[in-house]
Design a protein around this motif. Structure first.
Motif, short mmCIF file in Angstrom:
data_model
loop_
_atom_site.label_atom_id
_atom_site.label_comp_id
_atom_site.label_asym_id
_atom_site.label_seq_id
_atom_site.Cartn_x
_atom_site.Cartn_y
_atom_site.Cartn_z
N LEU A 179 0.79 -1.08 0.49
CA LEU A 179 -0.36 0.80 -0.19
C LEU A 179 1.04 1.08 0.28
O LEU A 179 0.19 2.44 -0.01
N GLY A 180 1.87 1.29 0.40
CA GLY A 180 2.85 1.99 0.54
C GLY A 180 2.36 3.24 1.42
O GLY A 180 3.03 4.11 1.48
N MET A 181 2.56 3.01 2.22
CA MET A 181 1.37 3.62 3.67
C MET A 181 1.68 3.54 4.86
O MET A 181 1.79 3.95 5.97
N PHE A 182 3.12 2.78 4.91
CA PHE A 182 3.52 2.42 6.43
C PHE A 182 5.30 1.97 6.26
O PHE A 182 5.90 1.79 5.11
N ASN A 183 5.44 2.32 7.44
CA ASN A 183 7.52 2.08 7.72
C ASN A 183 7.51 0.95 7.57
O ASN A 183 8.36 0.40 7.43
N SER A 184 6.88 0.16 8.92
CA SER A 184 7.04 -1.32 8.96
C SER A 184 5.69 -1.56 9.50
O SER A 184 5.02 -1.44 9.59
N VAL A 185 5.68 -3.29 9.30
CA VAL A 185 4.28 -3.63 8.87
C VAL A 185 4.92 -5.00 9.59
O VAL A 185 5.61 -5.82 9.45
N ASN A 186 4.28 -5.82 11.34
CA ASN A 186 4.95 -6.85 11.72
C ASN A 186 3.28 -7.80 11.86
O ASN A 186 2.33 -6.88 12.37
N ILE A 187 3.64 -8.63 12.17
CA ILE A 187 2.20 -9.78 12.19
C ILE A 187 2.56 -11.32 13.51
O ILE A 187 3.68 -11.86 12.86
N VAL A 188 2.47 -10.91 13.83
CA VAL A 188 2.91 -12.04 15.46
C VAL A 188 1.70 -12.63 15.97
O VAL A 188 1.08 -12.23 16.37
N PRO A 189 1.80 -14.16 16.20
CA PRO A 189 0.51 -14.14 16.72
C PRO A 189 0.60 -14.21 18.73
O PRO A 189 2.22 -13.59 18.53
N LYS A 190 -0.16 -13.87 19.25
CA LYS A 190 -0.42 -13.65 20.67
C LYS A 190 -1.53 -14.32 21.43
O LYS A 190 -2.14 -14.65 20.17
N ASN A 191 -1.87 -14.65 22.65
CA ASN A 191 -2.59 -15.18 23.11
C ASN A 191 -2.58 -16.48 23.18
O ASN A 191 -4.30 -17.18 22.78
N ARG A 192 -2.23 -17.08 23.12
CA ARG A 192 -1.76 -18.56 22.45
C ARG A 192 -3.12 -20.01 23.46
O ARG A 192 -2.34 -19.90 25.12
N ASN A 193 -3.77 -20.36 23.76
CA ASN A 193 -4.78 -21.04 24.51
C ASN A 193 -4.75 -22.13 23.83
O ASN A 193 -5.11 -23.00 23.21
N SER A 202 -1.63 -10.01 16.36
CA SER A 202 -1.19 -9.02 16.95
C SER A 202 -0.80 -8.18 14.77
O SER A 202 0.27 -8.46 14.43
N VAL A 203 -1.26 -7.13 14.45
CA VAL A 203 -1.30 -6.85 13.74
C VAL A 203 -0.34 -5.59 13.85
O VAL A 203 -1.21 -4.32 14.10
N LYS A 204 0.50 -4.82 13.88
CA LYS A 204 1.25 -3.37 14.51
C LYS A 204 2.05 -2.71 13.08
O LYS A 204 2.67 -3.48 12.36
N VAL A 205 1.77 -1.70 12.96
CA VAL A 205 2.09 -1.05 11.51
C VAL A 205 3.04 0.38 12.12
O VAL A 205 1.94 0.46 13.38
N SER A 206 3.52 0.99 11.45
CA SER A 206 4.34 2.20 11.96
C SER A 206 3.51 3.00 10.97
O SER A 206 4.73 2.62 8.97
N GLU A 207 2.76 4.26 10.49
CA GLU A 207 2.69 4.67 9.55
C GLU A 207 3.81 5.61 8.33
O GLU A 207 4.30 6.25 9.22
N ALA A 208 3.98 5.75 7.61
CA ALA A 208 4.70 6.39 7.00
C ALA A 208 3.92 8.21 7.04
O ALA A 208 3.36 8.39 7.48
N LEU A 209 5.42 9.18 7.12
CA LEU A 209 4.38 10.54 6.84
C LEU A 209 3.69 11.06 5.19
O LEU A 209 3.75 10.01 4.19
N GLU A 210 2.54 11.50 5.19
CA GLU A 210 2.05 12.09 4.84
C GLU A 210 2.55 12.56 3.30
O GLU A 210 3.29 13.79 4.18
N HIS A 211 1.89 12.43 2.43
CA HIS A 211 2.47 13.40 1.22
C HIS A 211 1.21 13.34 0.46
O HIS A 211 0.08 13.07 0.40
N ARG A 212 1.67 14.65 -0.72
CA ARG A 212 0.07 15.22 -1.79
C ARG A 212 1.02 14.81 -2.73
O ARG A 212 2.67 14.96 -2.87
N TRP A 213 0.11 14.40 -3.85
CA TRP A 213 0.73 14.43 -5.60
C TRP A 213 -0.31 15.25 -6.44
O TRP A 213 -1.68 15.20 -5.59
N ASP A 214 0.22 16.30 -6.33
CA ASP A 214 -0.57 17.20 -7.32
C ASP A 214 -0.17 16.76 -8.91
O ASP A 214 0.92 16.73 -9.26
N ALA A 215 -1.49 16.24 -10.06
CA ALA A 215 -1.39 15.86 -11.03
C ALA A 215 -1.58 17.18 -11.86
O ALA A 215 -2.62 17.52 -11.84
#
Length: 232
Positions: A179-193, A202-215
């Motif tokens: 998608l190009g919106m994130f600096n990092s994406v991690n998906i890990v299992p947790k709370n094992r029963n 658990s899906v943990k994301v870190s958003e990238a800086l917002e940009h504007r594109w003018d055409a």
């Protein structure tokens, strides 16, 4: 001294490369020593002393604990050649492939170990603790600030009540990254029963800086306070 220190680091690296090459060709107990001396012309000389040891050949391979995968299935994944030199680095990489295969089948907590004799005619025992097959209970997404929850959810090709599938999780992560919106994406299992054989994702994301594109004639890129990701 700074120059000598740098040379010493290079010499050490080259020594490790030589050792790696020998071990990958079956000389598991190979050792490499280096020595330096300056000759009468003030030239630095390097000597490498190599003790190869004996070449190890894979003679026998056996398995303990496998129930989900048959011996033939495991051998196909490991793709090992008998009576040829044994590359322990490649072997360890192939054990990771075996773990991934179990992960695709829902056995996310599988444990794989091995024992081998100290003999050139190598015999290896692979011990597999498959554990239980797990299913997805809840999916928790964290780190969102501007991006909407549904944007991430659309990219997940695994959902609650599905079997835990490592391949689908990797595909989901790749789709989110693309998608190009994130600096990092991690998906890990947790709370094992253990009792219910459910696990949360658990899906943990870190958003990238917002940009504007003018055409207009071309594109102009600049920081803005907010970007409409649905428009992008």
């Amino acid at each position: 001294w700074a120059g000598l220190s740098k040379r010493t680091a290079v010499i050490k690296l080259e020594k490790e490369k030589i050792k790696y090459l020998y071990i990958s060709k079956g000389y598991i107990n190979c050792s490499v020593m280096d020595s330096l001396f300056i000759d009468s012309n003030d030239q630095l000389n390097i000597n490498y002393t190599i003790r190869e040891g004996e070449k190890y050949l894979l003679n026998k391979l056996s398995f303990i604990g496998n129930k989900v995968l048959e011996k033939e299935d495991i051998l196909a994944i490991l793709d090992l050649q008998f009576n040829k030199y044994f590359d322990i680095f490649s072997f360890k990489d192939k054990l990771k492939l075996l773990e991934n295969k179990y992960g695709q089948l829902g056995y996310t907590y599988v444990k794989i170990n091995y024992e081998m004799n100290n003999d050139p005619n190598l015999e290896i025992i692979i011990k597999i603790d498959e554990g239980e097959k797990y299913f997805i209970k809840d999916i928790d997404i964290k780190g969102l600030k501007k991006v909407k929850y549904k944007t991430i959810k659309k990219q997940l090709n695994i959902k609650s009540e599905d079997r835990y599938d490592l391949d689908k999780i990797k595909q989901s992560r790749r789709r989110i990254i693309e998608l190009g919106m994130f600096n990092s994406v991690n998906i890990v299992p947790k709370n094992r029963n253990i009792d219910s054989q459910y696990v949360d994702l658990s899906v943990k994301v870190s958003e990238a800086l917002e940009h504007r594109w003018d055409a207009n004639i071309g594109f102009r890129q600049g920081r803005v306070e907010f970007v409409d990701y649905s428009y992008l």
